[in-house]
Design an enzyme around this catalytic site. Sequence first.
Site, PDB file in Angstrom:
ATOM      1  N   GLY A   1       0.816  -1.207   0.000  1.00 26.47           N
ATOM      2  CA  GLY A   1       0.000   0.000   0.000  1.00 26.47           C
ATOM      3  C   GLY A   1       0.848   1.254   0.000  1.00 26.47           C
ATOM      4  O   GLY A   1       2.071   1.187  -0.193  1.00 26.47           O
TER       5      GLY A   1
ATOM      6  N   ASP B   1      -8.353  -1.603  -0.574  1.00 22.40           N
ATOM      7  CA  ASP B   1      -9.141  -0.357  -0.494  1.00 22.40           C
ATOM      8  C   ASP B   1      -9.218   0.417  -1.803  1.00 22.40           C
ATOM      9  O   ASP B   1     -10.029   1.303  -1.938  1.00 22.40           O
ATOM     10  CB  ASP B   1      -8.502   0.607   0.522  1.00 22.40           C
ATOM     11  CG  ASP B   1      -8.543   0.068   1.929  1.00 22.40           C
ATOM     12  OD1 ASP B   1      -9.297  -0.880   2.148  1.00 22.40           O
ATOM     13  OD2 ASP B   1      -7.826   0.600   2.788  1.00 22.40           O
TER      14      ASP B   1
ATOM     15  N   GLY C   1     -12.266   0.717   4.569  1.00 24.01           N
ATOM     16  CA  GLY C   1     -11.961   1.971   3.869  1.00 24.01           C
ATOM     17  C   GLY C   1     -11.908   3.130   4.848  1.00 24.01           C
ATOM     18  O   GLY C   1     -12.938   3.689   5.196  1.00 24.01           O
ATOM     19  N   ARG C   2     -10.694   3.442   5.327  1.00 28.54           N
ATOM     20  CA  ARG C   2     -10.579   4.501   6.328  1.00 28.54           C
ATOM     21  C   ARG C   2     -10.624   5.892   5.714  1.00 28.54           C
ATOM     22  O   ARG C   2     -11.307   6.776   6.172  1.00 28.54           O
ATOM     23  CB  ARG C   2      -9.297   4.327   7.145  1.00 28.54           C
ATOM     24  CG  ARG C   2      -9.558   3.577   8.435  1.00 28.54           C
ATOM     25  CD  ARG C   2      -8.275   3.207   9.092  1.00 28.54           C
ATOM     26  NE  ARG C   2      -7.513   2.286   8.247  1.00 28.54           N
ATOM     27  CZ  ARG C   2      -6.216   2.065   8.348  1.00 28.54           C
ATOM     28  NH1 ARG C   2      -5.513   2.728   9.220  1.00 28.54           N
ATOM     29  NH2 ARG C   2      -5.612   1.201   7.569  1.00 28.54           N
TER      30      ARG C   2
HETATM   31  P1  ADP Z   1       0.504  -0.216   3.586  1.00 28.34           P
HETATM   32  O1  ADP Z   1       1.665  -0.483   2.720  1.00 28.34           O
HETATM   33  O2  ADP Z   1      -0.580  -1.230   3.390  1.00 28.34           O
HETATM   34  O3  ADP Z   1       0.031   1.207   3.502  1.00 28.34           O
HETATM   35  P2  ADP Z   1       1.768   0.336   6.188  1.00 28.34           P
HETATM   36  O4  ADP Z   1       1.480   1.787   6.136  1.00 28.34           O
HETATM   37  O5  ADP Z   1       1.535  -0.364   7.468  1.00 28.34           O
HETATM   38  O6  ADP Z   1       0.945  -0.494   5.105  1.00 28.34           O
HETATM   39  O7  ADP Z   1       3.281   0.132   5.758  1.00 28.34           O
HETATM   40  C1  ADP Z   1       3.874  -1.133   5.721  1.00 28.34           C
HETATM   41  C2  ADP Z   1       5.326  -1.078   6.146  1.00 28.34           C
HETATM   42  O8  ADP Z   1       6.048  -0.200   5.266  1.00 28.34           O
HETATM   43  C3  ADP Z   1       5.560  -0.494   7.514  1.00 28.34           C
HETATM   44  O9  ADP Z   1       5.407  -1.448   8.536  1.00 28.34           O
HETATM   45  C4  ADP Z   1       7.000  -0.033   7.404  1.00 28.34           C
HETATM   46  O10 ADP Z   1       7.891  -1.104   7.556  1.00 28.34           O
HETATM   47  C5  ADP Z   1       7.077   0.475   5.981  1.00 28.34           C
HETATM   48  N1  ADP Z   1       6.843   1.934   5.952  1.00 28.34           N
HETATM   49  C6  ADP Z   1       5.661   2.567   5.907  1.00 28.34           C
HETATM   50  N2  ADP Z   1       5.820   3.908   5.899  1.00 28.34           N
HETATM   51  C7  ADP Z   1       7.155   4.123   5.966  1.00 28.34           C
HETATM   52  C8  ADP Z   1       7.978   5.296   6.003  1.00 28.34           C
HETATM   53  N3  ADP Z   1       7.462   6.521   5.982  1.00 28.34           N
HETATM   54  N4  ADP Z   1       9.314   5.123   6.058  1.00 28.34           N
HETATM   55  C9  ADP Z   1       9.856   3.905   6.078  1.00 28.34           C
HETATM   56  N5  ADP Z   1       9.128   2.783   6.040  1.00 28.34           N
HETATM   57  C10 ADP Z   1       7.803   2.861   5.993  1.00 28.34           C
END
Ligand code: ADP
Length: 772
Positions: free
Chosen positions: A117, A165, A208-209
């Site tokens: 995501g 989503d 869906g937040r």
């Molecule tokens: P999604 O990819 O579904 O949006 P997350 O936001 O939980 O899910 O992100 C998944 C993983 O990606 C996190 O656990 C982290 O390891 C990494 N990640 C997310 N945002 C960052 C960031 N700003 N900097 C570094 N790593 C990130």
Amino acid sequence: MAPTEIPPPLPGKKRRIGVMTSGGDAPGMNGAVRAVVRMSIAQNCEAYVILEGYEGLVQGGDMIKEMGWEDVRGFLSEGGTLIGTARCKSFMERPGRLAAAKNMVLKGIDALIICGGDGSLTGADKFRGEWPGLVAELVEKGELTAEQVEPFKHLNIVGLVGSIDNDLSMTDATIGCYSSLGRICESVDYIDATAFSHQRAFVIEVMGRHCGWLALMAGVSTGADFVFIPENPPSDDWEKEMCHIIKQHRDMGKRKTIVIVAEGAIDRNLNKITPSMVKDLLTNQLGLDTRITTLGHVQRGGTACAYDRMLSTLQGAEAVKAVLEATPETPSPVICMIENKIVRRPLLEAVKQTHEVAEAIGAKDFDRAMSLRDAEFAEYYQAYNITTSSDQPKLRLPENQRIRVGIIHVGAPAGGMNAATRAAVAYCLARGHTPVAIHNGFPGLQRHHDEGAIKEISWLDAESWASKGGSEIGTNRGLPSTDLETTAMCFAKYNIQALFLVGGFEAFTAVSELRKAREHYNSFKIPMVILPATVSNNVPGTEYSIGSDTCLNSLIQYCDACRQSASASRRRVFIIETQGGASGYIASIAGLSIGALAVYTPEEGINIKMLDRDIDHLRETFARDKGQGRAGKIILRNEKASKTYTTEIIANMIREEAKGRFEARVGVPGHFQQGTTPSPMDRVRATRFGVKSLQHIEQFIGKSKDEIAADPMSAAVIGIKGAKVLFSPMEQVESKETDWKDRRPKDEFWMDLKSIINTLSGRPQAPKGEGA
Ligand code: ADP
């Protein structure tokens, strides 16, 4: 795709490409991993998977694993992600990313494809930005030598969006969103039946937040009474508005009520709107027996639908291509889908725009939030509003601009025909037009003396058609040319002032006949639009016909079942005969979606050398199979691929050549392919295109018959061409784009995909000069 000449970072070694799944899991992620692995190997690179998302990258060692061709066998039909995903805190901090960089250098990987995501993609881009600094620090700290890091000056990152989503900007669809929508619609359809029985109301919460895509599309596909989405909260007195609409529906005779609430639903002051608030209103204000259903994790699970398998496969292949074409200057791309076209977009911008939606919602700038979603989203929103409410005085046209619109189904039934008709009826009624059903196609019209052959449709008649399969107004293959005279007479007698046709190649032929007959019959000088609807997807003027997605889903279900049935006996190949007439679309895309060993199409035909090669390939595949691919193999053969090499003959040839080492079985799914309940994609597109078609027809209101006849756009096909949804003039499509003999478009866009299908199944190709 020819291998691209890119030197590997390590002299004498192959280039290594890593792939991982990260963030929340989504159906289709496995398809992406399979495509990346196989395409990398096909491009003469080595493929590595990183287990458990960024956690695997930070930990290194066995968490970063080389994958062979056979290791990803069967991945397409598995739900979730087989290589694991996790939320990794340590990667959020620099020390975690430093460890990750070290592990990548140690494994010799300089390109990473991430399926996740917006969080995962943000992390990836940050990693790439910091890369030179991380590498320098590793040398400085003595963890790696300058020689070791020398070939790893740049990190290549390519994003694939895996998210149920559908919340990433710049792409119409994310990997997983249509599977999730399918699960939601299935559940709502079940609930619908019990709601109808007990005259109940149900409030259904979906995921869906910050993104209302799932909620909105579920609303469009199921004909829900009210939908709450975060991007566009309802008016300040939403309680009154919702109760008014639902009461109206009940007063008109509707027995059930469905309200869909996105997880992140809010009002215009950012206060949460919860399912229990909605339930209380329905119970206390309207006296409805109301229940709440929270769908929860059901929405995430299960196997991927055909579309997600295709999307993830094509995008995975494109990601490898993007890696190989990248230079240090290229911004990291994310692979997107615009209508029917795979495109690359700058990853950072897509993520930035996605975050802006949440910011705009936080700042109560809802117009901006909606505008930051793609154009498709706004159109769906409009289509939902028009087709759901029966009373919309603001949309009503003045009396003298209202017309009678004939609606007709032509050809075999296809998923979404009823949804398109429901949308057209609702649109007509909202505008003050009169929708008239022409029952049982042109033969129905020509037998006009039958009672009820031509009938006005009321809102309640069509209201429940959103999710219905088949054709509620009846369909027939018969053409106007059987009796043009009577057809013209009926158009005049019933005052048909515009015609909306839903159907396949016969519907297309019908419009062509009516257009040409305008010369002799004034009553055909009316605006006409055909919305292509056929499982075969062979209508010129569009790359997508409604019904084809439903068909693909049925077909892959059939193939999955066949394949699984072989898991006990092993060493079995199924030759499955598909529909599609002279178009190999269904066979090819199903082949892509299930990883068929070979696909036989009428466009390419079948010859003895091809069979010989494929049987050799089968022999080798079974010889290599040491048990990891426990399920059977599939060959798809379109019904018209060859007059000589029938499905049965091919099976017999394989049996003969297998010499007992494996066996062949024939499967003919036949009409099973038409499916039962239409897929959500067919339903939502039917609704959107239905509304658009009527809007197109309205442009001709007030014009004289001769003005209409003189305008090429007055007889048009609505369709998807590449990244656009557009109307094409029949005159041009029938003369330039149609292969009349074989009843298909001259240029079939999916022919370009054949090489990817073959590459990913490892099918041997004909030597140069031999042809197919
Ligand atoms: P999604 O990819 O579904 O949006 P997350 O936001 O939980 O899910 O992100 C998944 C993983 O990606 C996190 O656990 C982290 O390891 C990494 N990640 C997310 N945002 C960052 C960031 N700003 N900097 C570094 N790593 C990130």
